[in-house]
Design an enzyme around this catalytic site. Structure first.
Site, PDB file in Angstrom:
ATOM      1  CE1 TYR A  89      14.251  10.346 -27.313  1.00 25.94           C
ATOM      2  CE2 TYR A  89      13.275   8.196 -27.750  1.00 25.94           C
ATOM      3  CZ  TYR A  89      14.357   8.975 -27.362  1.00 25.94           C
ATOM      4  OH  TYR A  89      15.546   8.371 -27.023  1.00 25.94           O
ATOM      5  CB  SER A 186       5.936  14.057 -26.432  1.00 20.36           C
ATOM      6  OG  SER A 186       6.719  13.083 -25.804  1.00 20.36           O
ATOM      7  CD  GLN A 187      12.535  14.761 -29.519  1.00 16.91           C
ATOM      8  OE1 GLN A 187      13.453  14.047 -29.121  1.00 16.91           O
ATOM      9  NE2 GLN A 187      12.136  14.777 -30.790  1.00 16.91           N
ATOM     10  CG  ASP A 272       2.266  11.359 -19.728  1.00 16.65           C
ATOM     11  OD1 ASP A 272       2.933  10.340 -19.964  1.00 16.65           O
ATOM     12  OD2 ASP A 272       2.421  12.434 -20.353  1.00 16.65           O
ATOM     13  CG  HIS A 301       3.069  10.703 -23.549  1.00 16.71           C
ATOM     14  ND1 HIS A 301       3.472  11.800 -22.807  1.00 16.71           N
ATOM     15  CD2 HIS A 301       3.853  10.704 -24.667  1.00 16.71           C
ATOM     16  CE1 HIS A 301       4.441  12.429 -23.441  1.00 16.71           C
ATOM     17  NE2 HIS A 301       4.688  11.791 -24.565  1.00 16.71           N
TER      18      HIS A 301
END
Length: 353
Positions: A89, A186-187, A272, A301
């Protein structure tokens, strides 16, 4: 401390998905309106002696130009198995020196830029978000950009770019298009999951601590990271909860997971608080293809970080095959004069716990 359910509960967590009836039609129409096109590959000299670097431009959503890097081992024989990597992100493709692992392992490696992102103090992006329709009101960030209408949502455009990035890699003469994997965290993990659900021609998906999953739960149990944007927007738009969640259901990893068929390697971190473990497990349990998950009990994370690389290398070797032994002299044709002689694809994984 653990921020979500116990591991025993996570192993059993299978929420009822929020899936619109026209989910498949929506994405079929979106991709039909953004067909694969011809990518451009421009060789750039960045001073690396073992890696060839190309500045790539390919047509993404609505044919809009999307940037990427393509990194190839300079010395090779035959067509290479390839990896498309998606970025986290508010990051972007950055500079080539940040992405040397997979080409060093012998793979063709395409790193897709994130349209409109790259301002988060991490890797920078070079692709604007060309959205002439606008998107209505939004909270700071990208997750509520177009939340009132799935046709106008930012992630409709970014997911489409991600699908077409696979075509950009397959179109390179150096690449064996029958052996391509998608990868991200993640993203980037959410994008890899989405692409795995929208394409049936992938060999593997590496889905690390994925974002973009189980939006309703995520927005109610964490006030960190992008999911907080949903809460922030809905705290002002009190009567728009159902409409917002309906829009996000078209972009939910749970729904892409149910349509994916290639082998997938997930990872989750139990501490996370950005992508809570239950949201990851919800997607993992719904994944239709062979799947495996690595659990990092004492990480946030960052997940496995570089310590997860050996597992990913093993997954790629299993599904893509190991790249051919490298020679001292490239030969053939294409952007970097690689041979166009295809190699036989290895047997596909058929089962995984």
């Amino acid at each position: 401390m653990y921020v979500d359910m116990s591991l025993d509960r996570l192993a059993e967590y299978r929420p009822t998905p929020e899936e619109p009836e026209d989910f498949d039609a929506f994405w079929a129409r979106t991709l039909a309106d953004s067909p694969a096109g011809v990518a451009g590959y421009e060789r750039v000299d960045v001073g690396l002696s073992t890696v060839a670097v190309f500045d790539v431009t390919f047509p993404g959503y609505a044919g809009q130009p999307i940037k990427a890097w393509l990194l190839l081992p300079r010395h090779r024989t035959g067509r290479l198995p390839g990896i498309v990597q998606y970025i986290g992100y508010n990051g972007g493709r950055g500079i080539p020196f940040e992405w040397l692992t997979w080409s060093a392992a012998g793979y063709a490696h395409l790193i897709m830029d994130n349209r409109g992102q790259g301002g988060g103090g991490k890797t920078v992006a070079h692709t604007p978000d060309l959205n002439p329709e606008g998107h209505g009101s939004s909270a700071p960030g990208f997750l509520t950009n177009g939340i009132e209408d799935p046709e106008r949502h930012f992630y409709r455009r970014l997911i489409t770019d991600a699908v077409r990035a696979v075509d950009a890699l397959k179109g390179a003469p150096e690449v064996d298009g029958s052996r391509v994997a998608v990868l991200g965290g993640s993203q980037g993990g959410g994008l890899a999951l989405a692409v795995a659900g929208l394409r049936d021609d992938l060999s593997a998906a590496i889905v690390d601590v994925p974002f973009m999953c189980h939006y309703r739960r995520a927005s109610t149990i964490t006030d960190n990271g992008p999911y907080a944007e949903i809460r922030r927007w809905l705290s002002g738009h009190r009567d728009s909860v159902d409409a917002a969640m309906r829009t996000l259901s078209y972009l939910d990893g749970l729904n892409f997971a149910a349509r994916a068929s290639c082998p997938a390697w997930f990872s989750v971190a139990l501490m996370d608080n950005i992508c809570p473990p239950s949201t990851v497990y919800a997607a993992y349990h719904r994944y239709a293809g062979p799947r495996d998950i690595a659990v990092y009990h004492y990480n946030g994370h960052e997940g496995g970080g570089p310590y997860g690389v050996p597992r990913t290398l093993a997954a790629l070797a299993e599904t893509l095959g190991r790249p051919t032994a490298q020679s001292d002299t490239p030969s053939g044709s294409g952007p970097d004069a690689a041979s166009a002689v295809p190699m036989a694809a290895p047997a596909r994984t058929t089962a995984r716990a």
